[in-house]
Design a protein around this motif. Structure first.
Motif, mmCIF file in Angstrom:
data_model
loop_
_atom_site.group_PDB
_atom_site.id
_atom_site.type_symbol
_atom_site.label_atom_id
_atom_site.label_comp_id
_atom_site.label_asym_id
_atom_site.label_seq_id
_atom_site.Cartn_x
_atom_site.Cartn_y
_atom_site.Cartn_z
ATOM 1 N N UNK A 159 1.061 3.607 9.981
ATOM 2 C CA UNK A 159 2.082 4.037 10.924
ATOM 3 C C UNK A 159 3.341 4.515 10.223
ATOM 4 N N UNK A 160 3.649 3.933 9.061
ATOM 5 C CA UNK A 160 4.808 4.399 8.310
ATOM 6 C C UNK A 160 4.631 5.831 7.849
ATOM 7 N N UNK A 161 3.490 6.126 7.239
ATOM 8 C CA UNK A 161 3.202 7.493 6.795
ATOM 9 C C UNK A 161 3.031 8.411 8.002
ATOM 10 N N UNK B 289 2.669 8.419 -4.505
ATOM 11 C CA UNK B 289 2.431 9.759 -5.045
ATOM 12 C C UNK B 289 1.141 10.382 -4.519
ATOM 13 N N UNK B 290 0.489 9.708 -3.602
ATOM 14 C CA UNK B 290 -0.737 10.244 -3.013
ATOM 15 C C UNK B 290 -0.366 11.204 -1.882
ATOM 16 N N UNK B 291 -0.970 12.389 -1.804
ATOM 17 C CA UNK B 291 -0.691 13.293 -0.681
ATOM 18 C C UNK B 291 -0.887 12.563 0.651
ATOM 19 N N UNK C 223 0.829 -1.215 0.000
ATOM 20 C CA UNK C 223 0.000 0.000 0.000
ATOM 21 C C UNK C 223 0.861 1.262 0.000
ATOM 22 N N UNK C 224 2.033 1.199 0.668
ATOM 23 C CA UNK C 224 2.927 2.356 0.634
ATOM 24 C C UNK C 224 3.421 2.602 -0.784
ATOM 25 N N UNK D 145 12.202 8.051 3.574
ATOM 26 C CA UNK D 145 11.957 7.254 4.772
ATOM 27 C C UNK D 145 10.605 6.554 4.842
ATOM 28 N N UNK D 146 9.653 6.884 3.944
ATOM 29 C CA UNK D 146 8.284 6.407 4.134
ATOM 30 C C UNK D 146 8.172 4.895 4.016
ATOM 31 N N UNK D 147 8.731 4.315 2.952
ATOM 32 C CA UNK D 147 8.637 2.865 2.768
ATOM 33 C C UNK D 147 9.399 2.128 3.853
#
Length: 405
Positions: free
Chosen positions: A109-111, A64-66, A58-59, A321-323
């Protein structure tokens, strides 16, 4: 702290409630669906495997999604998954519902961790992330015991209906309180995957898999341990779960400042303490006086590991860092699934209800060994030690992750 972090904490409360409540409801679900407690334990693993699959998938799909919109979409999927669990007609469909509910967990939680870190000054980043995770710990003090009591009195389906309502409240709070973040803060998908391949990130994820599995080897069967071994009545299970949540809260409150001060020493100390506490838990569970204390301490040292591991992978992933942050929750929930599975094997083999504690101690020692190995390698390669913070900016001189401290 910004009000947006409160919205993230409310969401974490809902996620934490649905993640951990199944442990307290395993005997009820097993009786209702006509299966054994160890088999019902696979419902814990199904949720965890949903996190493992959903975090990177999902990440990646939402790269590219806000970020605000991504948080709303993920919380919406979480709500649908819990509603599906509530109306599941049998074990197989409940297993699928739990998997669906787990899919958005890691990505959220990542985002959320990246969003929390970017809304505060650099020296308070770990505290901001820990504040979001306080939603998880409060869930274990209030949400899980209340949901467990509800499930025991009205049936486990009522529990997941209520969690669905919490999901709707979380959606409203996210929509109202989380600001839109600048588009330039988004990294490309290729850049995210490149950052994920950093050896220090991979070692951090592996540390989480083994180290945190020790916690879930015990927590997955805590209700049965306390009733079958310690001799507590079923009605006291909710109180014992609340005690675990109090321990988690103490660990989260300590983890933020300690991690901001010295990341790796905090990680080493928490994993070492976890191994010792798990061995002690094996014996303390036989005493009605010592068992509640052991439950609190286990929650505290177990949750003390989460913030340093989260910040480690975010720092080492540098500009993307998001993924890596989301994948850290895949690692935690792979630990969840693995711990529950190994604990069930130990019980099924006839080693006793408290045997998962000793299995967990071995796993914690393995996690500590991996963490120390990563620290030594990082210390020998100074070029890799200067992390880039989650804001995408170079770390100021004089601020370290505690390597060599």
């Amino acid at each position: 702290m910004p009000l947006a972090i409160l919205a993230l904490a409310i969401s974490a409360f809902g996620i934490g409630t649905t993640e951990f409540v199944m442990m307290g409801l395993l005997p009820n679900v097993a009786d209702d669906l006509g299966t054994s407690v160890p088999t019902a334990g696979y419902l814990v693993s199904a949720y965890a495997l949903g996190v493992v699959v959903g975090a990177p998938l999902l990440t990646a799909l939402g790269s590219r999604v806000p970020r605000k919109r991504m948080l709303l979409l993920l919380m919406g999927l979480f709500t649908v998954g819990n509603l599906a669990s509530a109306v599941a007609p049998g074990y197989g469909t409940l297993l699928a519902g739990r998997f669906l509910a787990g899919l958005p967990h890691g990505a959220f939680f990542g985002v959320g961790a990246v969003v929390a870190a970017r809304m505060v000054s650099e020296e308070r980043r770990a505290r901001a992330v820990a504040a979001m995770f306080l939603g998880l710990t409060v869930a274990n003090i209030v949400g899980v015991p209340a949901a467990t009591a509800l499930g025991q009195s009205l049936g486990w389906r009522a529990t997941f209906l209520v969690v669905s309502v919490v999901g709707l409240l979380a959606l409203a709070s996210l929509a109202l309180l989380v600001p839109l973040l600048p588009e330039e803060e988004h990294s490309g998908l290729a850049q995210e995957f490149t950052a994920l391949r950093d050896p220090q990130v991979l070692l951090g994820l592996l540390t989480a898999v083994f180290g945190f599995a020790g916690v879930f080897a015990v927590y997955s069967y805590l209700a049965s341990m306390m009733t079958e071994v310690t001799g507590f009545a079923d009605s006291t299970v909710t109180l014992l779960l609340a005690l675990f949540g109090i321990g988690m809260t103490l660990g989260a409150l300590a983890a933020g400042p300690l991690t901001d001060r010295a990341l790796r020493p905090t990680l080493y100390g928490s994993l070492a303490a976890l191994a010792v506490v798990l061995v002690a838990f094996h014996y303390a569970a036989r005493s009605k006086e010592l068992a509640p204390v052991a439950v609190v301490v286990l929650g505290m040292v177990g949750f003390l590991t989460t913030t340093p591991l989260q910040m480690l992978v975010m720092n080492k992933a540098r500009r993307a860092p998001t993924l890596a942050s989301a994948s850290n929750h895949s690692a935690f929930n792979l630990a969840n699934a693995g711990g529950a599975w190994l604990g069930g094997i130990a019980i099924g083999a006839g080693w006793g209800w408290t045997s998962p504690a000793l299995v967990g101690a071995v796993l914690a020692v393995i996690g500590l060994g991996i963490a120390i190995t990563a620290g030594v390698l990082d210390h020998r390669a100074p070029g890799t030690a200067s992390a880039v913070v989650a804001t995408g900016q170079p770390r100021p001189s004089g601020v370290t992750d505690g390597v060599g401290a």
